[in-house]
Design a protein around this motif. Structure first.
Motif, PDB file in Angstrom:
ATOM      1  N   PRO A 227      60.909  64.914  73.590  1.00 16.28           N
ATOM      2  CA  PRO A 227      61.182  66.228  74.171  1.00 16.28           C
ATOM      3  C   PRO A 227      60.266  67.431  73.711  1.00 16.28           C
ATOM      4  N   VAL A 228      59.804  68.087  74.867  1.00 14.63           N
ATOM      5  CA  VAL A 228      59.023  69.244  74.525  1.00 14.63           C
ATOM      6  C   VAL A 228      59.958  70.454  74.310  1.00 14.63           C
ATOM      7  N   GLY A 229      60.843  70.533  73.248  1.00 15.94           N
ATOM      8  CA  GLY A 229      61.940  71.374  73.150  1.00 15.94           C
ATOM      9  C   GLY A 229      61.675  72.777  72.677  1.00 15.94           C
ATOM     10  N   LEU A 230      60.465  73.136  72.311  1.00 17.03           N
ATOM     11  CA  LEU A 230      60.384  74.389  71.442  1.00 17.03           C
ATOM     12  C   LEU A 230      59.741  75.202  72.629  1.00 17.03           C
ATOM     13  N   TYR A 231      60.542  76.222  73.122  1.00 16.95           N
ATOM     14  CA  TYR A 231      59.740  77.250  74.252  1.00 16.95           C
ATOM     15  C   TYR A 231      59.656  78.511  73.187  1.00 16.95           C
ATOM     16  N   GLN A 232      58.497  78.830  73.403  1.00 12.26           N
ATOM     17  CA  GLN A 232      58.209  80.219  72.832  1.00 12.26           C
ATOM     18  C   GLN A 232      58.156  81.377  73.614  1.00 12.26           C
ATOM     19  N   ALA A 233      59.208  82.147  73.882  1.00 18.07           N
ATOM     20  CA  ALA A 233      59.272  82.917  75.104  1.00 18.07           C
ATOM     21  C   ALA A 233      58.280  83.963  75.175  1.00 18.07           C
ATOM     22  N   GLY A 234      57.980  84.651  73.889  1.00 15.67           N
ATOM     23  CA  GLY A 234      56.881  85.762  73.921  1.00 15.67           C
ATOM     24  C   GLY A 234      55.511  85.178  74.431  1.00 15.67           C
ATOM     25  N   VAL A 235      55.192  84.258  73.930  1.00 17.74           N
ATOM     26  CA  VAL A 235      53.557  83.782  74.280  1.00 17.74           C
ATOM     27  C   VAL A 235      53.644  82.540  75.725  1.00 17.74           C
ATOM     28  N   HIS A 236      54.694  82.382  75.878  1.00 19.60           N
ATOM     29  CA  HIS A 236      55.102  81.250  77.050  1.00 19.60           C
ATOM     30  C   HIS A 236      54.495  80.143  76.747  1.00 19.60           C
ATOM     31  N   PRO A 241      57.421  69.058  68.885  1.00 24.48           N
ATOM     32  CA  PRO A 241      57.684  69.075  67.596  1.00 24.48           C
ATOM     33  C   PRO A 241      57.145  67.936  66.746  1.00 24.48           C
ATOM     34  N   CYS A 242      57.092  66.749  67.680  1.00 30.77           N
ATOM     35  CA  CYS A 242      56.731  65.606  67.111  1.00 30.77           C
ATOM     36  C   CYS A 242      55.126  65.492  66.631  1.00 30.77           C
ATOM     37  N   HIS A 243      54.214  65.929  67.589  1.00 34.82           N
ATOM     38  CA  HIS A 243      52.555  66.174  67.262  1.00 34.82           C
ATOM     39  C   HIS A 243      52.034  67.308  67.641  1.00 34.82           C
TER      40      HIS A 243
ATOM     41  N   GLU C 301      66.872  65.363  73.433  1.00 37.65           N
ATOM     42  CA  GLU C 301      66.972  66.229  72.275  1.00 37.65           C
ATOM     43  C   GLU C 301      66.028  65.791  71.272  1.00 37.65           C
ATOM     44  N   VAL C 302      65.846  66.748  70.539  1.00 35.64           N
ATOM     45  CA  VAL C 302      64.928  66.399  69.428  1.00 35.64           C
ATOM     46  C   VAL C 302      64.793  67.578  68.101  1.00 35.64           C
ATOM     47  N   SER C 303      64.440  67.164  67.189  1.00 38.89           N
ATOM     48  CA  SER C 303      64.592  68.387  66.167  1.00 38.89           C
ATOM     49  C   SER C 303      63.317  68.758  65.761  1.00 38.89           C
ATOM     50  N   SER C 304      62.801  69.953  65.144  1.00 42.33           N
ATOM     51  CA  SER C 304      61.629  70.194  64.663  1.00 42.33           C
ATOM     52  C   SER C 304      61.649  69.457  63.300  1.00 42.33           C
ATOM     53  N   ALA C 305      60.326  69.230  62.805  1.00 43.15           N
ATOM     54  CA  ALA C 305      60.041  68.493  61.560  1.00 43.15           C
ATOM     55  C   ALA C 305      60.581  67.186  61.932  1.00 43.15           C
TER      56      ALA C 305
END
Lengths: 296, 261, 482
Positions: A227-236, A241-243, C301-305
Motif C-alpha cells: 500500500p502506497v500509504g505515505l502522502y506528502q501533501a506539500g510536494v504532492h 514504504p517498502c521499496h 495498511e502498511v508501516s514505514s520501515a
C-alpha cells in the motif's frame, strides 16, 4: 569424578595437582550455577512467570552445564593426539565390475520381455501424470479477478468501516483510504482519495475524473503491491514504504523515483446529487504488481 | 503562474472556512483570547517577519519562497510550530525539526493572538486523552499514521531528505494540532475524516507508544528486523565464534592433568 | 580396558544401563559399530565447529517450535481479541494473530519460547552462512565432497524458506507485507506466474488458505526435509572423514585430532548447551518481533520501515535497488520485480550449486582433496568469494536504506543512489584488494620459509565460450593422432 583406573597424580608434581584442583573447582562451580539456574527457573515459573527472568535462568541452567562440560573436557580429557587413517572412498574396479555383472544379469531377465517393459514404463508414467492433477485443487484458475476490481459504474466509495464518503469529507491536503461500497475487504480495490492543494494535471481523456480537484488512485504500488500509504501533501508525492517508489500525484501518479515502472491506476469518480463520491467505472488498468498477461 | 495560485485560493477559502466552523463552531481563537496582540506583533516583527512578511503574506526572494503566507495559519498550527520549537528557524532553508521552544508560554500566547488577526485557521483542538479509547486509537493510528511515523512511532523517511518525526515527545495538544492542520508534508485530517473523539483516541495511543509494553525485554529501538539482524550477527554469531575458538583452541600446549589410562 | 577379569565384567554388567545396552545389542548387534563411532577422530580447529552451531540452532528450533505448536492456531477466521494486552482489546483479527498474541501475553513462558525460537531461526541461517563461507574459502567442497556441498546449499535454501514461512504465520502487519511481496514476486514469473501464485495462495492475495498451508509447510514438511538432509549431511561427513589443514603430520592419508569419546563428544555437547544458553539469554532479554505493536494484518495498511528478517534482506535490497525495468512485447510483459526477485534468487542458488563443478572446470583440478587450502594460497577463489560477499552485503544493507536515512539524517533517495553505485563498484574493488592481500601474505610466507602448495592455473580462456568448439577440436586432434 576422576577415572578410578587412573593412578593417583604423582605427588611431587605440585603444578599438576594445582591444575587439577583448579579444573575441578571450575567444573563444580559451573555445574552449581546450572543447578541454581534450573531451580530458579522453576521458582519463577511457579510464581507466574516473567520473560526476562525466565531467559536469564534458562541461560544460566544451560550455560553452566555447557561451560562445565567443556572445562571438564579441557582439563581432564586427552586432546589432539589421535590419528586415524583415511580409506579410499570410491570402489575398486573389481567391485564395480562385480556389481555391473550382477546388475546386468537381472536387467537381462527383465528386458527379455520387451512388451512388458514398455507397458510397465507406460503405466508408471501414466500414474505419474495422473498424480500431478490434484495439484490443480490448490487454487482457482487465475481469471479476470487479477485484472479487475469490484468497482463498477455507480458504486459509491466508503471508508474501511463502511461509511459513505462525501466529497466534502476530504479536506484540502487531505487523504482518505476508500473502498467500493460492500467490498471493504477487497484487497485489490483499496483506493486513495486525495485533494491536493494544487490543481491535478489530468491525463488526456481523464479531464472529468477529478471533480473539485479530488483524485482517486489505486493504493497498491505497481512494483510489488505494498500500500502506497505515505502522502506528502506539500510536494504532492506518494511514497511506498517498502521499496521507496515515488509517485507524482499531480501528474497521473507517474513514478518519478524507485523501482516501480508504471503509474498507479486512476479511478474515474464523480460526485452524485447527495454529495457522495461515486465510481464511474473500474480503474484505468489492473491494480497492483505486474504479471505476464496483464495487457491481454 | 497566476492561474493555479488563483484556483488554489478560490478552493481554499470556502473549504477551510467551512471546515473551521464545523470543528469549532465560532470559537476560532481558543488560546488567542488570553494573548496580547500588541506584544505578539512586536515578537512577530522581530522573530517571524523576515520570512513570513510584515503582513504575514509570506516572502518570496529570487523566485524562491522563504516563508509561507500565514493568512490561513490560525492558532492550531501556530501553537504547534512554536511549542515544538520548529519555528522560528535560524535559516529559512533549514528543515523545521523539534527543538526547545524559543518563546515562553506567555509569548507563544501573544504570538498566537497576533497571528490569528492575520487570517483564519483551525483552532487549537481540545485533546483529552483520558476520554480516548486506547484500542480504537491503535486501529486509527495503524490506518492513518503508521505509514509515515511507523508502527512504533519511531518516525520514518520521506522523499528527498524529508522525514516524518518521531512521536515520543509530542503532547496531546500537539498531536491534535498536527492531525488537524497537517504541518510540513503531513496531510490534513479534518473533522469529517477523524472526529474529535477519534483524535483523542489516537493521541492516547501515541502517548501509549512513548512507553509501550516491552514485555520481550530490551526494545532495540522498536525498529524491526534491522537491529534484530544486527544483534544476531554481532552478539549471537560473534559470541558463539569466540566460544568456538575457546573450545577448538590449541589445547595441545596445556599439560595433561591426568595421564591417559 | 584391555585386561578385564570375567568377574569384574560380570559385576559391571549388572548396572541397569549396561543391561539395557546388552539387551539391545542382542537384538540389533550394534556394539562394533558403536565402538567405531566412539573412536572416530575429529580434527580440532575452531572453524570446524561453525557447522555445529547451525546444527544446535536447529535443535533449539525443534524444541521451542514443538512447544509453540501447542498454543498457536493457524487460521484466518476473524475473531475479537479479549486477552490481557489492553491496546488490542475488542480489535478484530485473525485466529492466527490472536493466538500469537495470547501466546506472548497469556501463556506462561510462551513469550520467552517464541523469542528464543525467532532468535534461533536468525542464528540458524546466520551460522549456515558462516559455515558455508568456511567451506568455500578453504576449498572443502572439492572432490569427494561436492554432493555434501550441494546438500548444504539445499539446507541453506530450505532454512531461508522455513524462516520466511515461520514469520509469515503470525499474520501481523509486517508478516502480511512480507507475504504480499512474496506473492508479487511469484506473480512476476513469466508465463507461469499467475498460475503459481493462485495455486500457492489458493486464489488472489491475500488468499484464503495461505496461513494454513504455510503452517503445514513450516512445522511438518520443511523441518522433516531439513532433518533428513542434516542426517545425510552428517553421514557424509563421517563417510568422508573430516578435512583438516596441512602440516604437523597431517596428510591426505590420515586424520589427526581428538577421538569422539569422550573429549569431542563432551565439548560438542557443551557447545550445544552454550548455543542454547546464548539463545535463551537473547530470547529473555532482547525483544524480537513485537507483533502486538504491529497490529493485525490489513491488506490496505502498511508501516514505514517495513523490513524482512536479515536473511531475506538481500532480496528486499535488490528489489529496492533495481531500476524500473519492465519488458513489454507482443502484449506480454516481464514485470520489474522478476529480475531482482525471482531471477536473482535463481542465479544465486544456481551458482552456489554449480560452484564445485565450475571451479573444477576452470582449474582442471579434479583430484581428491582432504587437506584444506589456506585462503591466501588460492587468491582467485578467495577474491571471487570476497567480491560475492560484498555484493550480497551491499544488497542486505540496501534493504535498510530508509532506516539508515532517518537514523543519520540523510535523504533516502541519496542513500538509495549510493547503494546502486556501491553494488556495482564495490565487488570489483573488494576482489582486487583481496587478490593483492593474498599475494602479499603468500610472499611473506615464502620469505618466512613456508612453501605454499602448488596452485593450479585458472584457465581463464574458457570464458571465451565462443571458442569452445575450436578448443575442443584442438584438444581432440593430438589425442586421435596419438
Amino acid at each position: 569424578m576422576s577415572d578410578p583406573t587412573a593412578p593417583d597424580p604423582i605427588p611431587e608434581d605440585a603444578a599438576r595437582t594445582a591444575l587439577a584442583k583448579r579444573g575441578e573447582r571450575l567444573t563444580t562451580l559451573s555445574f552449581a550455577v546450572s543447578i541454581f539456574g534450573a531451580l530458579a527457573l522453576a521458582v519463577v515459573y511457579w510464581r507466574g512467570g516473567q520473560p526476562q527472568l525466565e531467559g536469564i535462568f534458562l541461560c544460566l541452567a544451560l550455560g553452566g552445564l555447557g561451560v562445565g562440560m567443556i572445562v571438564w573436557a579441557r582439563y581432564f580429557m586427552p586432546h589432539g593426539t589421535d590419528v586415524e587413517a583415511r580409506h579410499q572412498i570410491e570402489s575398486t574396479e573389481e567391485e564395480i565390475d562385480a556389481f555391473r555383472e550382477e546388475f546386468e544379469r537381472g536387467e537381462h531377465i527383465l528386458t527379455r520381455r520387451s512388451l512388458l517393459v514398455r507397458m510397465g514404463t507406460a503405466a508408471v508414467a501414466a500414474l505419474g501424470v495422473a498424480l500431478i492433477f490434484p495439484i490443480r485443487s490448490l487454487g482457482p484458475r487465475p481469471g479476470k479477478g487479477f485484472k479487475s476490481t469490484p468497482y463498477r459504474k455507480g458504486i459509491r466509495l466508503v471508508t474501511d468501516d463502511g461509511t459513505l464518503i462525501k466529497a466534502d469529507d476530504v479536506s484540502v491536503d487531505g487523504v482518505i483510504t476508500a473502498f467500493p461500497e460492500g467490498h471493504t475487504d477487497a484487497a485489490d480495490a483499496s483506493t486513495l482519495l486525495i485533494r491536493p492543494n494544487e490543481p491535478v494535471q489530468a491525463r488526456p481523456g481523464r479531464e472529468s475524473w477529478t471533480p473539485g480537484n479530488l483524485v482517486a488512485y489505486s493504493k497498491l504500488c505497481t512494483h510489488v503491491g505494498c500500500p502506497v500509504g505515505l502522502y506528502q501533501a506539500g510536494v504532492h508525492l506518494l511514497l511506498c514504504p517498502c521499496h521507496q517508489s515515488t509517485f507524482d500525484v499531480l501528474d497521473g501518479a507517474r513514478p518519478i523515483f524507485g523501482p516501480a515502472a508504471r503509474s498507479l491506476p486512476q479511478l474515474p469518480i464523480e460526485v452524485d446529487g447527495e454529495g457522495y463520491i461515486v465510481a464511474r467505472g473500474d480503474f484505468s488498468g489492473p491494480t497492483g504488481p505486474g504479471f505476464w498477461d496483464r495487457d491481454r | 503562474m497566476i492561474r493555479p495560485r488563483l484556483l488554489r485560493l478560490v478552493m481554499l477559502v470556502p473549504l477551510v472556512a467551512a471546515g473551521l466552523y464545523l470543528v469549532t463552531g465560532t470559537s476560532t481563537a481558543r488560546g488567542a483570547e488570553h494573548g496580547d496582540t500588541g506584544r505578539g506583533r512586536e515578537l512577530y516583527l522581530t522573530g517571524c517577519s523576515s520570512c513570513h512578511g510584515i503582513h504575514g503574506k509570506g516572502v518570496e526572494a529570487n523566485g524562491e519562497q522563504r516563508g509561507p503566507s500565514l493568512e490561513h495559519a490560525g492558532p492550531a498550527i501556530t501553537n504547534y510550530m512554536l511549542t515544538t520549537g520548529r519555528m522560528p528557524l535560524a535559516n529559512s532553508e533549514d528543515r523545521p525539526v523539534r527543538k526547545d521552544p524559543a518563546y515562553d508560554t506567555e509569548q507563544i500566547r501573544d504570538l498566537i493572538a497576533y497571528v490569528s488577526t492575520l487570517g483564519e485557521g483551525p483552532a487549537i483542538p481540545d485533546v483529552d486523552i483520558t476520554t480516548g479509547d486506547l484500542a480504537a486509537g491503535g486501529e486509527l493510528y495503524r490506518a492513518n499514521c503508521q505509514p509515515c511515523h511507523s508502527a512504533s512511532g519511531a518516525g520514518g523517511a520521506l522523499s528527498y531528505g524529508r522525514a516524518a518525526p518521531q512521536l515520543s515527545k509530542a503532547t496531546p495538544t500537539q498531536i491534535g494540532s498536527a492531525i488537524r492542520t497537517g504541518p510540513g508534508q503531513m496531510p490534513v485530517f479534518g473533522p469529517d475524516t477523524l472526529s474529535s473523539h477519534e483524535v483523542d483516541s489516537i493521541a492516547r495511543y501515541v502517548k501509549y507508544l512513548e512507553h509501550p509494553d516491552d514485555r520481550g525485554g530490551v526494545s532495540l529501538g522498536r525498529l524491526g528486523p534491522i537491529p534484530e539482524g544486527f544483534l544476531i550477527w554481532v552478539l549471537g554469531v560473534g559470541l558463539l565464534i569466540v566460544i568456538c575458538t575457546w573450545i577448538g583452541g590449541r589445547t595441545r600446549n596445556r599439560r595433561e592433568v591426568e595421564p591417559q589410562p | 580396558m584391555t585386561t578385564t577379569s570375567p568377574a569384574r565384567r560380570q559385576k559391571r554388567d549388572k548396572l541397569l544401563t549396561r543391561r539395557a545396552a546388552r539387551w539391545l545389542d542382542a537384538r540389533l548387534g550394534g556394539a562394533k559399530y558403536a565402538r567405531t563411532a566412539l573412536g572416530k577422530v575429529f580434527p580440532d580447529h575452531w572453524s570446524f565447529l561453525l557447522g555445529e552451531l547451525a546444527l544446535y540452532a536447529f535443535v533449539v528450533l525443534l524444541a521451542t517450535g514443538v512447544y509453540l505448536t501447542f498454543f498457536f492456531h493457524p487460521g484466518n477466521q476473524i475473531v475479537t481479541y479479549h486477552g490481557s494486552y489492553a491496546p488490542l482489546h475488542g480489535v478484530q483479527m485473525s485466529e492466527a494473530y490472536r493466538s500469537a498474541v495470547e501466546l506472548s501475553f497469556d501463556v506462561r513462558a510462551g513469550l520467552v519460547m517464541r523469542q528464543i525460537h525467532h532468535w534461533a531461526a536468525l542464528l540458524f541461517v546466520a551460522s549456515i552462512v558462516v559455515h558455508l563461507m568456511r567451506i568455500f574459502f578453504t576449498g572443502a567442497f572439492r572432490r569427494p565432497r561436492e554432493v555434501n556441498w550441494m546438500i548444504g546449499v539445499l539446507l541453506l535454501i530450505l532454512a531461508i524458506f522455513n524462516g520466511f514461512a515461520g514469520y509469515s504465520l503470525l499474520d501481523d502487519q509486517l508478516s502480511g507485507t512480507g507475504l504480499r511481496i512474496a506473492y508479487s514476486i511469484t506473480l512476476s514469473i513469466p508465463l507461469a506466474g499467475t498460475w503459481l501464485a493462485s495455486l500457492l495462495f489458493g486464489g488472489e492475495f491475500p488468499g484464503p488458505d495461505i496461513i494454513d498451508r504455510l503452517y503445514v509447510i513450516h512445522i511438518l514438511l520443511l523441518p522433516a526435509v531439513i532433518a533428513l538432509l542434516i542426517g545425510i549431511h552428517l553421514f557424509l561427513v563421517v563417510r568422508h572423514k573430516h578435512t583438516q589443514f596441512g602440516g604437523m603430520g597431517r596428510t591426505e592419508e590420515n586424520v589427526v585430532g581428538e577421538a569422539v569419546w569422550p573429549s569431542f563428544a563432551f565439548k560438542s555437547l557443551g557447545l550445544m548447551m552454550l548455543v542454547a544458553a546464548v539463545l535463551a539469554a537473547l530470547g529473555g532479554l532482547a525483544q524480537i518481533n513485537p507483533i502486538w505493536l504491529y497490529g493485525p494484518f490489513d491488506p490496505a495498511e502498511v508501516s514505514s520501515a517495513s523490513q524482512p528478517d536479515w536473511y531475506m534482506g538481500w532480496l528486499d535490497g535488490s528489489l529496492r535497488l533495481f531500476p524500473p525495468l519492465e519488458i513489454r512485447a507482443f502484449g506480454f510483459e516481464v514485470p520489474a520485480p522478476f529480475f531482482p526477485g525471482a531471477l536473482l534468487a535463481g542465479i544465486t542458488f544456481g551458482l552456489l550449486f554449480a560452484w564445485p563443478s565450475l571451479e573444477a572446470l576452470f582449474t582442471g583440478d579434479r583430484r581428491v582433496h582432504h587437506l584444506l587450502d589456506r585462503p591466501r594460497d588460492r587468491p582467485v577463489r578467495t577474491s571471487l568469494g570476497v567480491a560475492t560477499l560484498s555484493f550480497y552485503t551491499v544488497l542486505t544493507l540496501a534493504a535498510s536504506n530508509d532506516v539508515i536515512a532517518t537514523t543519520f539524517g540523510l535523504s533516502v533517495n541519496a542513500v538509495l543512489l549510493t547503494f546502486r553505485a556501491l553494488v556495482i563498484v564495490l565487488p570489483p574493488i573488494a576482489a582486487l584488494v583481496t587478490y593483492r592481500l593474498c599475494n602479499e601474505l603468500q610472499a611473506r610466507d615464502i620469505a618466512g620459509g613456508y612453501v605454499p602448495p602448488d596452485r593450479p592455473r585458472v584457465r581463464w580462456e574458457l570464458l571465451r565460450f565462443w571458442r569452445w568448439r575450436a578448443m575442443r577440436r584442438a584438444s581432440r586432434a593430438p589425442s586421435t593422432a596419438g
